[in-house]
Design a protein around this motif. Structure first.
Motif, short mmCIF file in Angstrom:
data_model
loop_
_atom_site.label_atom_id
_atom_site.label_comp_id
_atom_site.label_asym_id
_atom_site.label_seq_id
_atom_site.Cartn_x
_atom_site.Cartn_y
_atom_site.Cartn_z
N ILE A 75 16.73 -34.24 -18.21
CA ILE A 75 17.09 -33.55 -16.98
C ILE A 75 16.47 -34.27 -15.78
CG2 ILE A 75 16.93 -31.39 -15.69
CD1 ILE A 75 16.69 -29.96 -18.39
N LYS A 76 17.30 -34.55 -14.79
CA LYS A 76 16.85 -35.14 -13.54
C LYS A 76 17.41 -34.31 -12.39
CE LYS A 76 15.11 -38.63 -15.84
NZ LYS A 76 13.64 -38.80 -16.01
N ASN A 77 16.50 -33.78 -11.56
CA ASN A 77 16.90 -32.95 -10.42
C ASN A 77 17.74 -31.76 -10.85
OD1 ASN A 77 15.62 -34.74 -8.56
ND2 ASN A 77 17.41 -36.09 -8.65
N GLY A 78 17.39 -31.18 -12.00
CA GLY A 78 18.04 -29.96 -12.45
C GLY A 78 19.38 -30.17 -13.13
N LYS A 79 19.74 -31.40 -13.41
CA LYS A 79 21.03 -31.67 -14.05
C LYS A 79 20.92 -32.88 -14.96
CE LYS A 79 22.66 -34.18 -9.93
NZ LYS A 79 21.46 -33.95 -9.10
N VAL A 80 21.95 -33.04 -15.82
CA VAL A 80 21.96 -34.14 -16.79
C VAL A 80 23.21 -34.98 -16.57
CG1 VAL A 80 21.98 -34.77 -19.23
CG2 VAL A 80 20.69 -32.77 -18.47
N PHE A 81 23.03 -36.28 -16.40
CA PHE A 81 24.16 -37.20 -16.24
C PHE A 81 24.88 -37.34 -17.58
CE2 PHE A 81 25.44 -41.87 -16.09
CZ PHE A 81 26.65 -41.60 -15.47
N VAL A 82 26.20 -37.07 -17.58
CA VAL A 82 26.98 -37.06 -18.82
C VAL A 82 27.45 -38.48 -19.14
CG1 VAL A 82 28.85 -35.90 -20.06
CG2 VAL A 82 27.69 -34.72 -18.21
N ASP A 83 26.52 -39.36 -19.45
CA ASP A 83 26.87 -40.76 -19.67
C ASP A 83 27.51 -41.00 -21.04
OD1 ASP A 83 24.66 -40.28 -21.21
OD2 ASP A 83 23.49 -41.98 -20.47
N TRP A 84 27.54 -39.99 -21.88
CA TRP A 84 28.13 -40.13 -23.22
C TRP A 84 29.62 -39.83 -23.25
CZ3 TRP A 84 24.84 -36.18 -21.75
CH2 TRP A 84 25.39 -34.90 -21.70
N TYR A 85 30.17 -39.37 -22.12
CA TYR A 85 31.58 -38.95 -22.14
C TYR A 85 32.49 -39.95 -21.45
CZ TYR A 85 35.86 -36.37 -21.40
OH TYR A 85 37.18 -35.99 -21.40
N SER A 86 33.57 -40.29 -22.16
CA SER A 86 34.67 -41.06 -21.57
C SER A 86 35.97 -40.36 -21.96
CB SER A 86 34.68 -42.51 -22.08
OG SER A 86 33.54 -43.21 -21.65
N GLY A 87 36.85 -40.17 -21.01
CA GLY A 87 38.11 -39.49 -21.30
C GLY A 87 38.73 -38.92 -20.03
N ASN A 88 39.70 -38.04 -20.22
CA ASN A 88 40.40 -37.44 -19.09
C ASN A 88 40.14 -35.94 -19.03
OD1 ASN A 88 41.51 -39.95 -18.57
ND2 ASN A 88 43.38 -39.53 -19.72
N ILE A 89 39.94 -35.45 -17.83
CA ILE A 89 39.76 -34.02 -17.57
C ILE A 89 40.86 -33.60 -16.61
CG2 ILE A 89 38.19 -32.26 -16.67
CD1 ILE A 89 35.89 -34.22 -17.17
N SER A 90 41.36 -32.38 -16.77
CA SER A 90 42.38 -31.91 -15.83
C SER A 90 42.21 -30.42 -15.59
CB SER A 90 43.79 -32.19 -16.36
OG SER A 90 44.06 -31.41 -17.51
N PHE A 91 42.71 -29.98 -14.45
CA PHE A 91 42.74 -28.55 -14.14
C PHE A 91 43.95 -28.29 -13.25
CE2 PHE A 91 39.88 -30.70 -11.20
CZ PHE A 91 40.37 -30.33 -9.96
N PRO A 92 44.51 -27.07 -13.29
CA PRO A 92 45.73 -26.78 -12.54
C PRO A 92 45.52 -26.90 -11.03
CG PRO A 92 44.79 -24.76 -13.46
CD PRO A 92 44.05 -25.90 -14.09
N THR A 93 46.48 -27.52 -10.38
CA THR A 93 46.46 -27.64 -8.93
C THR A 93 46.83 -26.31 -8.30
OG1 THR A 93 47.16 -29.95 -9.17
CG2 THR A 93 47.36 -28.96 -6.98
#
Length: 241
Positions: free
Chosen positions: A62-80
């Motif tokens: 944890i750095k500054n209260g959060k964790v860098f998600v360096d293990w993830y590669s891929g696509n994310i989507s959410f409805p417009t």
């Protein structure tokens, strides 16, 4: 937090709670972070701050209260957010696809692209695919209108899995219940009859052109199930549930 059916959980809990927690992610600058891990029913008292388990899970990462998600590669989507947007597909558990989506490409936690996508291409002569339940009826009508021969010798009444490819054409047909050589040999009188049925179904559907369906802006294929029954008088019935 929408997966919570109730604050206390007494009235029931969504199946989306199968992990036992919900992780909260954020995009900051060009990077993806996880900044909270909450228990499903941690909001019993709205005035209290829910307990965050991120330190217990990630420790000194944890750095500054959060964790860098360096293990993830891929696509994310959410409805417009737009008035004419609507859901066009749901896998019955998690994955929901909308006509208009914002797609985010991630490589090792770094945001490489953010784009607005349209997940449905209405072709000029394409068959409408917005209502998934209607597709099996369209397939059946083509099978029913096909010029069948040898019905006095072969019975092709079976369950079929039809694949509509990324180009909107029928790219494959298989018998749902008989796919291995042992199954075919055991349940079918001859391999010739089995091949005839598959070949005929494919020909019956070969001219169909459906609209293009996408997910996160990329064309996808889709499998549709259909069950048909051949009567002795040569008529065909749609037995699809």
């Amino acid at each position: 937090m929408s997966f919570r059916n109730s604050i206390t959980g007494i009235e029931g809990t969504s199946l989306n709670y199968w992990r036992g927690y919900q992780a909260i992610y954020k995009i900051e600058n060009d990077s993806l972070f996880v900044n909270a891990i909450l228990d499903c029913h941690s909001l019993e008292y709205k005035e209290e701050i829910p307990k965050n388990y991120i330190e217990k899970v990630f420790g000194d990462k944890i750095k500054n209260g959060k964790v860098f998600v360096d293990w993830y590669s891929g696509n994310i989507s959410f409805p417009t957010k737009r008035n004419d947007n609507k859901e066009i597909r749901w896998d019955g558990v998690f994955e929901r696809t909308f006509i208009y989506e914002t797609a985010i490409k991630v490589e090792n936690g770094i945001i490489t692209q953010i784009s607005n996508e349209k997940n449905y291409i209405d072709l000029k002569n394409g068959i409408n695919r917005l209502k998934r339940d209607s597709i099996s009826d369209i397939l059946f009508n083509s099978i029913k209108d096909y010029k069948w021969v040898k019905l006095d010798k072969f019975d092709c009444g079976e369950r079929y899995t039809v694949e509509i490819g990324r180009n909107g054409k029928v790219t494959d047909v298989i018998m749902t219940d008989y796919q291995t050589a042992d199954e075919i040999e055991y349940y079918w009188d001859t391999k010739k009859e089995y091949n005839y049925c598959l070949k005929s179904i494919k020909k019956a559907l070969s001219k169909l052109q459906f609209d293009i369906l996408k997910r996160k802006g990329e064309p996808i294929y889709e499998k549709v199930y259909i069950e048909i029954w051949f009567n002795e008088d040569g008529t065909i019935e749609n037995w699809t549930d």
